[in-house]
Design a protein around this motif. Sequence first.
Motif: not given
Length: 412
Positions: A87-88, A92-94, A97, A107, A109, A111, A123, A130, A140
């Motif tokens: 979660a970001s 961190h999300a990118q 990923a 993965s 994620v 957001m 991402t 996502v 999130t």
Amino acid sequence: MNHPPAEASPAPHTVTLDDVKTAQKTLSGVARVTALEGSRHLSSLVGAPVHFKCENLQRTGSFKLRGAYTRIAGLSADERARGVVAASAGNHAQGVALAASLLGVRSTVFMPVGAPLPKVAATVDYGAEVKLTGQVVDETLRAAQEYAEETGAVFIHPFDHPDVVAGQGTVGLEILEQCPEVATVVVGIGGGGVAAGIAVAVKALRPDVKVIGVQAEGAAAYPPSLAAGRPVSLDAVATMADGIQVGRPGDVPFKIIGDLVDEVRTVSEDALSSAVLLCLERAKMVVEPAGASPVAALLSEPEAFEGPVVAVLSGGNVDPLLLQRILRHGMAAAGRYLSLRLRLQDRPGALATMLEVLSVADANVLDVSHVRTDPRLGLTEAEVELQLETKGPEHCAAVLTALGEAGYRVIG
């Protein structure tokens, strides 16, 4: 408020230099050895060489890939098969990923609904599914944790895991290799992962080098936590530096930072925006506010740092619309905007005459509001509100002097 819940992970322990060196081998060919660039302007302020460690030029635009890849690479075959979740709102999300994609791991994620579209798109491009959930990062994060419990996916914490800290610590190894004469390393702190990792690497090899952490005043959880001897949660956080907008230190990095980091400083929002502006103008670097926090600390009190100094520019992912607002804020903080109201006679040509005074004073007019009907005004008066672009505080004073000498009454 970006306040990640504690991950179900090993009890807090000290990450070792061997852990960081192992992470460096794991990251070979994956994470870039980012450049170390000198800053002549900051060097002149500090009175010693200042260098930028350009993690804003890392793959995915921040250091986060280092920790995410190290963590996911350490998963068992069974854990990889279950996939990972994070979660970001951005970096961190990118990082997760891309790391998962490189390792062939599925993965997901989470957001926030309001996450900037460029970060969401990046991402997705890096290979994650996502899910836009929640209005704030706390919501999130809860959704991601629930998803992990329901599906068995491994939750990848942004900072509170030994493998993540070890991965981020590879920045410290590179600093010592690129600048062996370094005396001070300055790095932003949110949850504390990168600062802790750098401290482990630097203090093990060069205990004489100072490691100084920087937090935004509106999200400074470390000073009260260090004073209390345990992680303390803030009631609220508010800062433009969303990358370090964390309301509670991570358990793993907190112990390391308490043991190894020499000092934690705080910086104002004005200093952060000025730092972003300086990086763009002087270094030709796009740096997000969190990444510019070490620069903000150097600008705020340059005499406090022993050189040579390495300032870690931890990320460069900033939404263009936010960057536009930050730059305006930075120019205002630097005295390069002047807002004022003044009275003049309401007659043909009066506004043009006043604007000519500003032209001669070399002030650039950004906006003019001309009011003729207001009960506060006399029968023959008009009020003008101006937004001016200037060259700094001295120029602002010169513009006000020119207006006064021309007979104009500034009222605010």
